[in-house]
Design an enzyme around this catalytic site. Sequence first.
Site, PDB file in Angstrom:
ATOM      1  N   CYS A 148      17.392   8.570 -38.324  1.00 29.20           N
ATOM      2  CA  CYS A 148      18.042   7.277 -37.216  1.00 29.20           C
ATOM      3  C   CYS A 148      17.038   6.034 -37.679  1.00 29.20           C
ATOM      4  CB  CYS A 148      16.846   8.486 -36.271  1.00 29.20           C
ATOM      5  SG  CYS A 148      17.402   9.866 -36.170  1.00 29.20           S
ATOM      6  N   ASP A 178      15.373   8.567 -30.124  1.00 31.54           N
ATOM      7  CA  ASP A 178      14.212   9.656 -28.713  1.00 31.54           C
ATOM      8  C   ASP A 178      13.267   8.775 -28.520  1.00 31.54           C
ATOM      9  OD1 ASP A 178      13.156  11.993 -27.582  1.00 31.54           O
ATOM     10  OD2 ASP A 178      12.983  13.161 -29.114  1.00 31.54           O
TER      11      ASP A 178
END
EC number: 2.1.1.45
Length: 266
Positions: A149, A172
């Site tokens: 990520c 996130d």
Amino acid sequence: MPIATPYEDLLRLVLDTGTTKSDRTGTGTRSLFGHQMRYDLNAGFPLITTKKVHTKSIVYELLWFLRGDSNVRWLQEHGVTIWDEWASPTGDLGPVYGVQWRSWPTPSGAHIDQISAALDLLRRDPDSRRNIVSAWNVGEIPQMALPPCHAFFQFYVSGGRLSCQLYQRSADLFLGVPFNIASYALLTHMMAAQAGLGVGEFIWTGGDCHIYDNHVEQVTEQLSREPRPYPELVLAQRDSLFDYIYEDVVIKNYDPHPAIKAPVAV
């Protein structure tokens, strides 16, 4: 002096203007594409105060990356379980962050220690524009339990101070990003100490910046809280970047609001 709140400002922006999108996990998100946050590392350690963040997990995870490890057993031995959902029954995650950072494979069969190379370049040529570490190894992504990520980062030196910019392809915002901000800020402090530099900025650049639908209530609660001053990082001296242990990292005067629980989208 008012407290800078780039993270909370981003949460607010995504809640107010984010696009409704589906996602790999089937949870659903509010999403915004492309955003940047800047933290002056001389103005405090950027650990979110509007909710308590588990600093033990942040420090051990970074040390685990720097070990070049990709099995969760070492984390579990130290009481850290943040990677458990993605691990195989034997604890393996495939060639994730630590492997790519410390042992990027070459076609000849050799391996590149990107972290050592980055530190060496800071010492030899601090003005280099090529000081980049990447975890995004396209050829090995199919073998990874989760593609990176936070994909790659770059170091920059100006006036004897080290700055770091991270590109995070998938963010996130509620659960992951507070960890990532603190982790890379800590890495910047460590690299600066080893290169004989001061610290400058940590710059976070996000691609798909999202709030999961089942985190909206928690985010709303977090944004109702008044931000508090950032804590101070005290880092012990070590001869090598790879000698740091958990006890070398002390975060002083961290006075956050209570933690807020939320489910992880796997």
